[in-house]
Design a protein around this motif. Structure first.
Motif, PDB file in Angstrom:
ATOM      1  N   ARG A  21       0.828  -1.210   0.000  1.00  0.00           N
ATOM      2  CA  ARG A  21       0.000   0.000   0.000  1.00  0.00           C
ATOM      3  C   ARG A  21       0.860   1.258   0.000  1.00  0.00           C
ATOM      4  NH1 ARG A  21      -4.824  -1.937   4.218  1.00  0.00           N
ATOM      5  NH2 ARG A  21      -5.629  -3.584   2.851  1.00  0.00           N
ATOM      6  N   ASP A  78      -6.199  -6.380  -0.276  1.00  0.00           N
ATOM      7  CA  ASP A  78      -6.278  -5.210  -1.150  1.00  0.00           C
ATOM      8  C   ASP A  78      -4.950  -4.461  -1.089  1.00  0.00           C
ATOM      9  OD1 ASP A  78      -6.917  -2.982  -2.598  1.00  0.00           O
ATOM     10  OD2 ASP A  78      -8.222  -2.091  -1.074  1.00  0.00           O
ATOM     11  N   GLY A 124      -3.831  -2.095  -3.083  1.00  0.00           N
ATOM     12  CA  GLY A 124      -3.966  -0.678  -3.409  1.00  0.00           C
ATOM     13  C   GLY A 124      -2.894  -0.143  -4.340  1.00  0.00           C
ATOM     14  N   ARG A 178      -3.255   0.340  -7.854  1.00  0.00           N
ATOM     15  CA  ARG A 178      -3.721   0.874  -9.135  1.00  0.00           C
ATOM     16  C   ARG A 178      -3.264   2.319  -9.369  1.00  0.00           C
ATOM     17  NH1 ARG A 178      -7.768   0.205 -13.194  1.00  0.00           N
ATOM     18  NH2 ARG A 178      -8.309  -1.857 -12.365  1.00  0.00           N
ATOM     19  N   GLY A 221      -7.552 -11.102  -7.661  1.00  0.00           N
ATOM     20  CA  GLY A 221      -8.058  -9.901  -7.030  1.00  0.00           C
ATOM     21  C   GLY A 221      -7.779  -8.640  -7.829  1.00  0.00           C
ATOM     22  N   GLU A 222      -7.210  -7.623  -7.148  1.00  0.00           N
ATOM     23  CA  GLU A 222      -6.927  -6.340  -7.780  1.00  0.00           C
ATOM     24  C   GLU A 222      -5.991  -6.503  -8.972  1.00  0.00           C
ATOM     25  OE1 GLU A 222      -5.576  -1.971  -6.205  1.00  0.00           O
ATOM     26  OE2 GLU A 222      -4.164  -3.612  -5.859  1.00  0.00           O
ATOM     27  N   GLY A 274      -7.893  -7.559 -12.025  1.00  0.00           N
ATOM     28  CA  GLY A 274      -8.632  -6.452 -12.612  1.00  0.00           C
ATOM     29  C   GLY A 274      -7.738  -5.511 -13.388  1.00  0.00           C
ATOM     30  N   MET A 275      -6.550  -5.234 -12.865  1.00  0.00           N
ATOM     31  CA  MET A 275      -5.624  -4.353 -13.574  1.00  0.00           C
ATOM     32  C   MET A 275      -5.080  -5.007 -14.834  1.00  0.00           C
ATOM     33  SD  MET A 275      -3.475  -2.137 -10.794  1.00  0.00           S
ATOM     34  CE  MET A 275      -2.807  -3.494  -9.849  1.00  0.00           C
TER      35      MET A 275
END
Length: 419
Positions: A38, A60, A62, A64, A81-82, A85-86
């Motif tokens: 993060r 998460d 973080g 992005r 996960g994230e 998506g990216m």
């Protein structure tokens, strides 16, 4: 003797002097260093651009904003996960990679390692806790090692101790350990698990993949495996706890695992518990090691299997959803193991009713396992044996375990393709 006092710094300060082009690798799964990631994600566009390579990140992270503002580039060998998506949005690069190759392909070219550890004991040793697959190698290779310290990291047995002298910077983490929650098995997953369980010989050593069918098979083996002296290898999740207990009660050596994927209950259970030993991927995943284990059975899930026996497990309609991971390593080792077996287990249809046994895969899909590297495919409609079968026999066997409503169309499509 008291534990050493650590010089703890804020996460942002620990990353403040990263130089442009620094190649970072971060810990994996329930060992994902979320506080450090993060902080990496919060870096301003004016910060020197660095690159991050990750596997299965949970929670998460973080990241992005830093990717979008140009301060960070990301590669991943197991998108989740994230990160998934990216990747879908074109912000992450996929790195097809077997887990056993991570040290030579990734870690040998790493400048900075982010890891998550428990606080040191009286001798100055911290615990890697639930994730040992490549972390120790990352610490050895990196010129700069930054560790976030958290009280919720369990003290695990095996090769999971890291001395404070091996760490360059310490960060006090206030972020909870990421968890992996097991799924509630569907009726089809339970049926598949029972069929797979019937194929596993007594005294076999079994590797299970993650997901609904892996969880269902863990529950199945927990009921039947104790009396059959079934052992586990590679990964432990919550549904596997009863089987691990049974192995310990038989007085057998501890279960060896690279990852513990589970809830707070699993982490509490393994804390100080020697029934599981953490080992790195070279000790557990390497096919040469697995080949020395008699009756090693590798069970992995898939997205789809075509009537030739080719397995797609990384992609859905051309989009990457996971990674190769350890499946290829375990499968190759099982092939070399005396009495070993390579099983692909999946439901016969998707949640939308589409057949997972297909005449051919989509042009954008990646074949994770070649047609010659599977011994049996199991669905909720039966077992399709592929080992030693001709191409025509394999086609017919696979069509026979497809959902009945799809079999005629599969046969027609296969004939049209001259399969």
């Amino acid at each position: 003797m008291t534990a050493p006092t650590l010089d703890l710094v804020p996460a942002a300060d620990a990353l403040s002097d990263l130089v442009a082009g620094s190649r970072i690798v971060a810990g994996n799964a329930c060992g994902t260093p979320l506080a450090l990631l993060r902080a990496l994600g919060d870096r301003a566009p004016s910060a020197p651009r660095v690159s991050l390579t990750v596997g299965l990140t949970l929670g998460d992270p973080g990241l992005r904003a830093a990717v979008e503002n140009g301060a960070l580039g990301i590669r991943s060998w197991h998108v989740h996960g994230e990160i998934r998506g990216m990747l879908r949005d074109g912000l992450v690069e996929y790195l097809p990679l077997r887990l056993v190759d991570v040290p030579s392909v990734v870690l040998a070219h790493t400048d900075v390692a982010f890891v998550r550890l428990g606080p040191p004991d009286a001798e100055g040793y911290c615990s890697l806790g639930p994730s040992a697959s490549f972390t120790r190698d990352a610490i050895r290779h990196a010129g700069l090692v930054i560790a976030e310290i958290s009280d919720d990291v369990p003290r695990t047995a095996g090769d999971s101790r890291v001395h404070v002298s091996e760490i360059d910077r310490f960060v006090d983490s206030t972020v909870d350990m990421p968890r992996y929650e097991s799924t509630t098995p569907t009726a089809s997953a339970i049926t598949v698990a029972r069929l797979v369980g019937g194929l596993i010989p007594d005294r076999a050593t079994v590797q299970l993949g993650i997901g609904a069918i892996g969880d269902a098979l863990a529950a199945e083996l927990s009921q039947s495996g104790a009396s059959r002296s079934i052992r586990l290898h590679g990964m432990v999740s919550d549904p596997m706890i009863p089987l691990v207990r049974a192995i310990a009660e038989r007085g057998e050596p501890p279960v060896q695992a690279v990852e513990l994927l589970g809830s707070a209950g699993l982490m509490s259970w393994v804390d100080g518990n020697a029934v599981i030993e953490m080992r790195d991927s070279q000790s557990i995943h390497h096919p040469a090691v697995i080949a020395g284990i008699r009756s090693f059975v590798s069970v992995n899930s898939a997205v789809a299997v075509d009537v030739r026996g080719q397995v797609v497990a990384e992609t859905v309609r051309g989009g990457v959803i996971s990674g190769v991971g350890g499946s290829a390593d375990f499968s190759e080792g099982a092939h070399l193991s005396p009495g070993g077996m390579r099983i692909i287990a999946l439901a016969s249809t998707t949640a939308k009713g589409q057949s997972t046994i297909v005449a051919s895969h989509g042009t954008g899909d990646l074949v994770t396992a070649a047609h010659h590297s599977v011994d049996a495919v199991v669905t909720d409609h039966g077992v399709a044996w592929l080992r030693g079968r001709t191409a025509a026999e394999r086609r017919d066997n696979l069509i026979s375990v497809a959902a009945p409503e799809h079999r005629d169309a599969l046969a027609a499509d296969a004939a049209a393709l001259r399969i």
